[in-house]
Write an enzyme that holds these catalytic residues in place. Sequence first.
Site, short mmCIF file in Angstrom:
data_model
loop_
_atom_site.label_atom_id
_atom_site.label_comp_id
_atom_site.label_asym_id
_atom_site.label_seq_id
_atom_site.Cartn_x
_atom_site.Cartn_y
_atom_site.Cartn_z
N HIS A 90 3.21 6.33 -5.41
CA HIS A 90 2.62 6.66 -6.83
C HIS A 90 1.89 8.15 -6.88
O HIS A 90 1.96 8.73 -7.60
CB HIS A 90 1.84 5.48 -7.15
CG HIS A 90 1.49 5.41 -8.81
ND1 HIS A 90 0.98 4.37 -9.44
CD2 HIS A 90 2.34 6.02 -9.66
CE1 HIS A 90 0.72 4.66 -10.46
NE2 HIS A 90 1.48 5.48 -10.85
N HIS A 104 1.86 2.07 -3.55
CA HIS A 104 0.79 3.00 -4.28
C HIS A 104 0.75 4.27 -3.49
O HIS A 104 0.59 5.36 -4.56
CB HIS A 104 -0.70 2.41 -3.67
CG HIS A 104 -1.34 1.19 -4.46
ND1 HIS A 104 -1.18 1.02 -5.72
CD2 HIS A 104 -1.66 0.05 -3.88
CE1 HIS A 104 -1.53 -0.30 -6.07
NE2 HIS A 104 -2.00 -0.71 -4.92
N GLU A 118 0.79 -1.20 -0.11
CA GLU A 118 -0.08 0.04 0.02
C GLU A 118 0.85 1.19 0.01
O GLU A 118 0.51 2.22 -0.38
CB GLU A 118 -1.11 -0.03 1.12
CG GLU A 118 -1.99 -1.20 1.20
CD GLU A 118 -2.67 -1.20 -0.15
OE1 GLU A 118 -2.92 -0.32 -0.72
OE2 GLU A 118 -3.24 -2.45 -0.50
ZN LIG Z 1 -2.54 -2.78 -4.75
#
Ligand SMILES: [Zn+2]
Length: 695
Positions: free
Chosen positions: A485, A482, A479
């Site tokens: 990102h 992410h 996570e």
């Molecule tokens: Zn994921």
Amino acid sequence: MSLATSNPLLQPWDTPFGLPPFDAVRAEHFEPAFELALAAHLAEIDAIGSDPRPADFDNTVAALDRSGRELTRIESLFHNLTSSETSPALQAVQLRLAPRLAAHSSAVYMHRALFERLDALHAQRDTLALTPEQRRLIERFHTDFLRAGAKLGVEPQKRYAQIMERLAELTTRFGQNVLADESAYQLVLRGPADHAGLPDFVQAAARQAAVERGLTEGGVITLSRSHIVPFLTFSERRDLREQAWRAWVGRGEGAGDSAGEHDNRPVAREILTLRNEQARLHGYASFADYALADTMAGRQSAVKALLEQVWEPAKARADQEREALRALALSRGESAPIEAWDWRFYAEKVRQVRYDLDEAEVKPYFALDRMVEAAFDCAQRLFGLRFVARPDVRAYHPDVKVYEVRAVDDALVGVFLHDNFARASKRSGAWMSSLRDQSRSADGEGVIPIVLNNNNFAKGAPGEPTLLSFDDANTLFHEFGHGLHGLLSNVNYERLSGTSVLRDFVELPSQLFEHWLSEAQVLKQHARHWLTDAPIPDAMVRKLLDARLFNQGYETVRYTASALVDMAAHALTAAQAPDVVEFEREELARLGAPADIGMNHRMTHFQHLFSGSSYAAGYYVYLWAEVLEADGYEAFVEAGDPFDAAVAARLRRFIYGAGNSLEPGEAYRSFRGRGPIVEPMLKQRGLVEPQGAGG
Ligand SMILES: [Zn+2]
């Protein structure tokens, strides 16, 4: 007082970093605020559509990207609260609002005047002297509009909008039903016999859950993954394992719910039926065809080829694993066949024997706070980011930690909210979300992202740390990948920001980041015993890494079965969908799926597919991205350093920072210097024999 002055959602958010005024917001504030924000957004859209000037990039495409920020601000808060800290009042609002928000979305995407301008600009895009990012933005918006029905005739558009409204209602209902089953269930452990086999950390988590539920003694096992999986792994009580397992896999199936109130069978069936109609309005034979048209994979055959490449090898591996479990069971004088509620239990016993690895001995080295530090440290070594705790800034729940994120030059990059613990008001699973996405205003001023990570770890007892399993720590890193990102996004336009990429690309930054947790140097530095501060012993690191391929047949079968059933259900072309439980049973039989292994998610609680539409016909994306991620990490291996500066700089520029400003295949090639190959993924899952072994 007027609405605008009494409703905190409609006032300027005069808070640190422009965070929502969490303390002041109540469920009843949302509907009136949404009404105003929706009307304001539609007025903006009308104004773009009726602009008397000829359409150009700025007055149409960039204007569209800038529109609706007030709505996005409220909507992001609303979605985050309904996921992480919901209440009956918020759930009622959510059910009422779902079709309203879907209708608004249709009104925007079916706005004739706006679409005509966008369509004309799209046709002229080669002659408009655009930057590559601007060209990408036009293409992206044009696709969004087409895929939302912009070019349909008047009557089909009406039906399409109805379908989208009903789907919004049904997917909301689906998620609420799963949550209802999850928060209603508890397995109460009373005397010592009920605790047989449970290590201290499982007992502590069970005790903590009991306290939270007001029980003065004993323990409680909930259906939260961080409760149920350890329970199935360690409990000596086969009867209790079966009971807990049946409740877990029965979520959403309407069992124990005589009124059928939370039964997701009819809900999922109607969703599938409507999705098929949606696809046919677009001229596709099935929803899978429609969904895949806007992905890297592109078509069903590409997805099936990838899934089939792992399915039979994974089953063969699982057969070998089962033999080992049987032998172990027999050595304990237990001759009953291995059932689904036994697999994890015996697998752990085999793991202990084969790798001399006891999860109860491993966990004290994986305290949550230490693992958070490890993730932050990796982000600093790779990308120069610093995470500075802001305990003075409050979020929506006391357990949520707020950090400001700073670059090497100390510039503020973003805000990070870390919400790690399971609770009854939070949906299950782990996910990244945002309250604001990165972009730049027309004059180049940066909009700072606010990124959230949610996990569902079982909280440690008061005064004791929360101890993670190695798998939990992987989820934390996933996570966080992410999250990076979102935080490292470096684009001009919100539509192209951060994780707004094609969905079979979106798991690349997250899955890639998991690799750093498995680096021996990271473990040696950060995995320290919570009582003694001693670093994790070398021998234990070696065993952990050696054991990574253990039980991968089981895990791969569970994942792939789920992905294959998802694809099959969405590939149906009949106008009326079948009952999902019967369909699942038949499909698993057709695939030869082993009954003692099961699926990661059964249809009645498969939230990826039915709590929204973004992962429908899309559960395969984890494996698709794994091909990219396994091959991508090899770039660091080839460089001889997991923190190699040149590889990290390319990774930041083309993957973590690029958002959707580049076509994903091109982004990958720019990072890697070539297209991806599939072998590293197969090797990572233990599905190919190592080359040259045995001469
Ligand atoms: Zn994921």
